[in-house]
Design a protein around this motif. Structure first.
Motif, PDB file in Angstrom:
ATOM      1  N   ALA A 100      39.858  42.494  29.962  1.00  0.00           N
ATOM      2  CA  ALA A 100      38.777  42.272  30.914  1.00  0.00           C
ATOM      3  C   ALA A 100      38.155  43.603  31.340  1.00  0.00           C
ATOM      4  O   ALA A 100      38.865  44.537  31.697  1.00  0.00           O
ATOM      5  N   GLY A 101      36.838  43.686  31.250  1.00  0.00           N
ATOM      6  CA  GLY A 101      36.138  44.886  31.706  1.00  0.00           C
ATOM      7  C   GLY A 101      35.981  45.983  30.684  1.00  0.00           C
ATOM      8  O   GLY A 101      35.495  47.072  31.009  1.00  0.00           O
TER       9      GLY A 101
ATOM     10  N   LEU B 146      44.556  41.833  31.950  1.00  0.00           N
ATOM     11  CA  LEU B 146      44.355  42.425  33.269  1.00  0.00           C
ATOM     12  C   LEU B 146      44.710  43.900  33.174  1.00  0.00           C
ATOM     13  O   LEU B 146      45.878  44.250  32.965  1.00  0.00           O
ATOM     14  N   PRO B 147      43.729  44.796  33.286  1.00  0.00           N
ATOM     15  CA  PRO B 147      44.033  46.212  33.080  1.00  0.00           C
ATOM     16  C   PRO B 147      45.003  46.757  34.117  1.00  0.00           C
ATOM     17  O   PRO B 147      44.966  46.387  35.291  1.00  0.00           O
ATOM     18  N   PHE B 148      45.882  47.636  33.639  1.00  0.00           N
ATOM     19  CA  PHE B 148      46.922  48.209  34.487  1.00  0.00           C
ATOM     20  C   PHE B 148      47.165  49.640  34.043  1.00  0.00           C
ATOM     21  O   PHE B 148      47.019  49.972  32.869  1.00  0.00           O
TER      22      PHE B 148
ATOM     23  N   THR C   4      38.735  45.511  38.234  1.00  0.00           N
ATOM     24  CA  THR C   4      39.796  45.219  39.191  1.00  0.00           C
ATOM     25  C   THR C   4      40.316  43.813  38.945  1.00  0.00           C
ATOM     26  O   THR C   4      39.743  43.055  38.153  1.00  0.00           O
ATOM     27  N   LEU C   5      41.383  43.447  39.643  1.00  0.00           N
ATOM     28  CA  LEU C   5      41.868  42.071  39.573  1.00  0.00           C
ATOM     29  C   LEU C   5      40.801  41.109  40.061  1.00  0.00           C
ATOM     30  O   LEU C   5      40.581  40.061  39.451  1.00  0.00           O
ATOM     31  N   GLU C   6      40.125  41.449  41.138  1.00  0.00           N
ATOM     32  CA  GLU C   6      39.076  40.568  41.670  1.00  0.00           C
ATOM     33  C   GLU C   6      37.957  40.367  40.648  1.00  0.00           C
ATOM     34  O   GLU C   6      37.478  39.252  40.451  1.00  0.00           O
TER      35      GLU C   6
ATOM     36  N   TYR D 241      50.601  42.677  33.839  1.00  0.00           N
ATOM     37  CA  TYR D 241      51.823  43.166  34.474  1.00  0.00           C
ATOM     38  C   TYR D 241      51.851  42.723  35.939  1.00  0.00           C
ATOM     39  O   TYR D 241      50.828  42.366  36.523  1.00  0.00           O
ATOM     40  N   TYR D 242      53.038  42.755  36.513  1.00  0.00           N
ATOM     41  CA  TYR D 242      53.239  42.142  37.823  1.00  0.00           C
ATOM     42  C   TYR D 242      52.629  42.946  38.970  1.00  0.00           C
ATOM     43  O   TYR D 242      52.218  42.384  39.983  1.00  0.00           O
ATOM     44  N   ASN D 243      52.546  44.254  38.840  1.00  0.00           N
ATOM     45  CA  ASN D 243      52.159  45.093  39.968  1.00  0.00           C
ATOM     46  C   ASN D 243      50.842  44.682  40.635  1.00  0.00           C
ATOM     47  O   ASN D 243      50.798  44.551  41.871  1.00  0.00           O
ATOM     48  N   PRO D 244      49.750  44.469  39.892  1.00  0.00           N
ATOM     49  CA  PRO D 244      48.498  44.081  40.564  1.00  0.00           C
ATOM     50  C   PRO D 244      48.613  42.738  41.296  1.00  0.00           C
ATOM     51  O   PRO D 244      47.994  42.542  42.342  1.00  0.00           O
ATOM     52  N   ILE D 245      49.402  41.825  40.736  1.00  0.00           N
ATOM     53  CA  ILE D 245      49.602  40.519  41.359  1.00  0.00           C
ATOM     54  C   ILE D 245      50.417  40.675  42.640  1.00  0.00           C
ATOM     55  O   ILE D 245      50.080  40.122  43.693  1.00  0.00           O
ATOM     56  N   TYR D 246      51.474  41.467  42.551  1.00  0.00           N
ATOM     57  CA  TYR D 246      52.328  41.731  43.710  1.00  0.00           C
ATOM     58  C   TYR D 246      51.527  42.396  44.825  1.00  0.00           C
ATOM     59  O   TYR D 246      51.680  42.059  46.006  1.00  0.00           O
TER      60      TYR D 246
END
Length: 263
Positions: A25-26, A52-54, A77-79, A102-107
């Protein structure tokens, strides 16, 4: 029944295998990425994997790592990733979207808020590569309760003792990683993959989709021939990285989809 379940039921009725396409994405920017994503269903893509970029993508090879960097540098971004799903849903209410990352952006967003927003945006499933089954209470079980599929990776090193744990709370489909290592590394071989798919299918009724190392229409057809479908990511991301026009990117995707659908 989720869109993912519906899609596999339809494909089975049609006697076809699934083609799954991954894009970051993006990448290289929001507008180009959204144009590609909107064009994927018309190119024959059955399920969209939306990366989802991380900042620290440990499971990804250079191609997808660089795609994530480009996306982040362009302000993704996530949004904004959720917004892309919302935009697709304005014209397509059938093609499943699986968010992969990966979990970090969700967390950081908060699991409850994220799941509410993801469901509202039209996300159907999640692949979170750094959350093992031992952490199912973190996200997997809440996601399933929210109506999203939680899709797990099985690998060549997932032995018969470990496999039941991996399958325990998985839904939607099982993603079999055809090679040991990072994305985009070696080429998948149907002769190696076939017995592994059968081993997994002996323990689950879920479809088994194979990814990593599929780069050509011929490989897509060969892998889909021994599984329930094929996933291509790095090869598509490579076309985007080369700066090719969106029409050319989508024509390449269509050739891969056609290969899987011939299987």
């Amino acid at each position: 029944m989720t869109r993912i379940d519906d899609t596999f039921a339809r494909l089975k009725a049609e006697g076809k295998k699934a083609f799954v396409a991954y894009v970051m994405a993006g990448d290289p920017d929001y507008e180009t990425s959204l144009e590609v994503i909107k064009g994927l269903p018309g190119a024959g893509v059955d399920i969209i994997e939306l990366g989802l970029p991380f900042t620290d993508p440990m499971a990804d090879g250079p191609t997808i790592q660089l795609a994530g960097q480009r996306a982040l540098e362009a302000g993704q971004t996530l949004e904004k990733t959720l917004q892309m799903a919302r935009e697709l849903r304005k014209t397509d209410d059938k093609t499943p979207i699986v968010m992969m990352g990966y979990y970090n952006p969700i967390y950081s967003r908060g699991v409850g808020r994220f799941l509410t927003d993801a469901r509202e945006a039209g996300i159907d499933g999640l692949i979170v590569v750094d959350l093992p089954p031992e952490e199912d209470k973190e996200l997997c079980i809440p996601a399933q309760e929210a109506g999203l599929n939680f899709i797990r990776l099985a690998t060549p090193t997932t032995d018969d003792a470990r496999l039941p744990k991996v399958l325990q709370n998985t839904s939607g489909f099982v993603y079999y990683v055809s090679i040991t290592g990072i994305t985009g590394a070696a080429e998948a071989q149907a002769g190696d993959v076939g017995p592994e798919v059968e081993r997994i299918k002996a323990q689950t009724d879920l479809p088994v989709i194979v990814g990593f190392g599929i780069k050509t229409p011929e490989a897509s057809e060969a892998i889909a021939g021994v599984a329930d479908g094929a996933v291509v990511g790095s090869a598509i991301v490579g076309e985007i990285a080369a700066g090719k026009p969106v029409a050319e990117i989508l024509a390449f995707v269509k050739s891969l989809a056609d290969g899987a659908h011939r299987a």
